[in-house]
Design a protein around this motif. Structure first.
Motif, mmCIF file in Angstrom:
data_model
loop_
_atom_site.group_PDB
_atom_site.id
_atom_site.type_symbol
_atom_site.label_atom_id
_atom_site.label_comp_id
_atom_site.label_asym_id
_atom_site.label_seq_id
_atom_site.Cartn_x
_atom_site.Cartn_y
_atom_site.Cartn_z
ATOM 1 N N LYS A 21 0.815 -1.210 0.000
ATOM 2 C CA LYS A 21 0.000 0.000 0.000
ATOM 3 C C LYS A 21 0.850 1.262 0.000
ATOM 4 O O LYS A 21 2.075 1.210 0.141
ATOM 5 C CB LYS A 21 -0.948 -0.040 1.198
ATOM 6 N N CYS A 24 1.885 2.010 4.020
ATOM 7 C CA CYS A 24 2.225 0.924 4.941
ATOM 8 C C CYS A 24 2.641 -0.294 4.111
ATOM 9 O O CYS A 24 2.597 -0.253 2.889
ATOM 10 C CB CYS A 24 1.034 0.582 5.842
ATOM 11 N N CYS A 26 1.178 -3.286 3.940
ATOM 12 C CA CYS A 26 0.133 -4.270 3.650
ATOM 13 C C CYS A 26 0.061 -4.595 2.168
ATOM 14 O O CYS A 26 0.325 -3.742 1.322
ATOM 15 C CB CYS A 26 -1.225 -3.741 4.101
ATOM 16 N N VAL A 38 -4.745 -5.630 6.338
ATOM 17 C CA VAL A 38 -4.853 -4.353 7.035
ATOM 18 C C VAL A 38 -3.874 -4.320 8.212
ATOM 19 O O VAL A 38 -3.439 -5.368 8.688
ATOM 20 C CB VAL A 38 -6.284 -4.118 7.573
ATOM 21 N N CYS A 39 -3.527 -3.112 8.651
ATOM 22 C CA CYS A 39 -2.634 -2.940 9.793
ATOM 23 C C CYS A 39 -3.032 -1.640 10.490
ATOM 24 O O CYS A 39 -3.885 -0.909 9.990
ATOM 25 C CB CYS A 39 -1.181 -2.894 9.324
ATOM 26 N N CYS A 42 -3.164 1.545 7.997
ATOM 27 C CA CYS A 42 -4.258 1.745 7.044
ATOM 28 C C CYS A 42 -5.624 1.653 7.723
ATOM 29 O O CYS A 42 -6.633 2.071 7.154
ATOM 30 C CB CYS A 42 -4.134 0.837 5.830
HETATM 31 ZN ZN LIG Z 1 -1.647 -1.370 6.321
#
Ligand SMILES: [Zn+2]
Length: 482
Positions: A21, A24, A26, A38-39, A42
């Motif tokens: 992304k 980040c 991901c 996801v993290c 995000c």
């Molecule tokens: Zn993320």
């Protein structure tokens, strides 16, 4: 209609082909189970810091350079604030008054004319998530949010209001997609949402300088829908103005099933995004030398490739336009020319027979069952007279399912032309015997029936009889037996 001039500008969102992304690490892979990519960054959890994906910046700069835009050495990320269920942070990181690229143009080709569509800007931003509306128990509607897309890198490409019809918009989008795919910065897959488009449409009296009030059609995900939605909206606006009404500024949604655009929100509900510079990210500063190194690595682009094919092979511009649809199709063509030495014949075969099969099967040229060197070998056989054009079509059909060399298929399936006089005379006699009526008519002086007999003989030989030699054999057989 000619009393009015439509004015159209497009905003295209293209997903950049990065593995991770924009802010980040991901994954951006399409089709993963909801919320598995996801993290905290995000998801917009407190206390996290975004880090800009360098590859996304590189891809955006490549796009800017490819369309002749100015690359700003300093651009600034901004927060675009709005509330939406699939936007967990409550703001989207985008670029506002200081975008990465400004200016540039995309050249389109409509009805034998070239037209330059100017660009306002290209900027980087992150995508939002996606709301899903599965039917719950007893048909109750529920909403679920998948945030896998949140933070996926996008570029937004904003055109000047230089487009004048739905058809021009269609050509512009086709060309833009082609450039992005040539650059390999976007996969161009509209079904998966890699390319989306908003259209701004207004009409004004022909000759007027001022723009009319515009409406915006949101989230169009097919080029044909863009074209249709624009046509619909132009006709609607002209109708309103003609009947003395006024266009109100509003956002519309295209209903492709019913073929109408409907109000999504009016101006009163328009968003105030309260943009301000993103405090967690430094301005994006680029070195001129780095930009030049990106420029040096740009691949050959569609316009340049088209011109090169015309110059190198002497084919018409139209052919070159079709053949440069993708880089791999052009490469396939050049390989077929190398194998056959027949630039125009190779172009004809690819534009008609090869593309007809591909259109039917939806197959990319990369996996087309007849490789370029085999097509070239077959074209070489037509050029040398070893097979006729008609027989070549039968051979082509066999080549689709059989990988043997074309010459071997000709031998195996008896596709070589019949040129031997003995064989042709035998064939002529057979046809005369089977058609005593027409043969008698011809002998009585009715020349027209000759064509009929030739046709019958051709059919009998499955198109293999050498045309001139067959006619000679038929005439002598008809005369000889008279
Ligand atoms: Zn993320």
């Amino acid at each position: 209609m000619a009393l009015y001039e439509p004015v159209i500008g497009l905003e295209v969102h293209a997903q950049l082909k990065t593995r991770s992304k924009i802010f980040c690490g991901c994954s951006t892979r399409f089709g993963a189970p909801p919320n598995t990519q996801v993290c905290p960054v995000c998801l917009g959890l407190p206390g996290v810091l975004p880090v800009t994906n360098e590859r996304a910046v590189r891809f955006a700069v490549m796009t800017g350079l490819a369309v002749g835009a100015r690359i700003n050495l300093r651009s600034v990320f901004a927060r675009k604030n709005y509330f939406y269920p699939d936007l967990p942070k409550g703001y989207q990181i985008s670029q506002y008054d200081r975008p990465l690229c400004e200016g540039g143009a995309v050249e389109i080709h409509v009805d034998d004319a070239h037209k330059r569509i100017g660009l306002v800007r290209i900027h980087l931003e992150e995508d939002a998530g996606k709301s899903l509306h599965p039917e719950g128990k007893e048909g109750v509607e529920t909403t679920r949010v998948d945030l896998n897309r949140a933070g996926v890198p996008l570029i937004e490409i904003v055109s000047e209001p230089d487009l004048r019809s739905g058809a021009e918009a269609y050509h512009y989008l086709t060309k833009l997609k082609q450039i992005l795919v040539y650059l390999d910065v976007c996969d161009g897959n509209m079904e998966e949402g890699s390319l989306r488009c908003d259209a701004n449409v207004s009409v004004r009296r022909a000759g007027a300088k001022e723009f009319g009030t515009k409406t915006e059609i949101k989230n169009l995900n097919s080029f044909r829908y863009v074209e249709k939605a624009i046509q619909f909206e132009i006709a609607r606006q002209v109708g309103v103005v003609e009947s003395g009404g006024r266009i109100t500024q509003e956002t519309l949604l295209w209903d492709s099933a019913r073929g109408v655009a409907e109000t999504m929100r009016s101006k009163e509900e328009a968003h105030d995004y309260r943009y301000f510079p993103e405090p967690d990210l430094l301005p994006l500063d680029l070195e001129p030398a780095w930009i030049e190194s990106v420029r040096a690595e740009l691949p050959e682009l569609p316009d340049a490739l088209r011109e090169r094919l015309v110059a190198a092979h002497g084919i018409p511009e139209y052919d070159a336009e079709v053949l440069t649809e993708t880089r791999s199709l052009a490469a396939y063509y050049e390989e077929a020319v190398a194998a056959s030495g027949q630039p125009k014949l190779a172009s004809n075969w690819i534009m008609t027979e090869v593309n007809a099969v591909r259109n039917k099967t939806g197959q990319p040229i990369e996996t087309f069952p007849i490789r370029a060197d085999r097509l070239g070998a077959m074209i070489g056989m037509i050029a040398s007279g070893a097979i006729s054009g008609k027989i070549a079509k039968q051979l082509f059909e066999r080549m689709l399912t059989d990988e043997a060399p074309p010459a071997e298929l000709v031998r195996r399936h008896g596709l070589a032309p019949i040129e031997s006089e003995a064989e042709l005379v035998a064939l002529a006699r057979e046809v005369i015997a089977a058609n005593p009526g027409p043969a008698a008519e011809f002998r009585a002086g009715k020349e027209k029936t000759f064509a009929f007999l030739v046709g019958q003989a051709m059919k009998q030989s499955r198109g293999r009889a050498h045309p001139e030699k067959l006619q000679a054999a038929l005439r002598s057989a008809l005369g000889g037996e008279g």
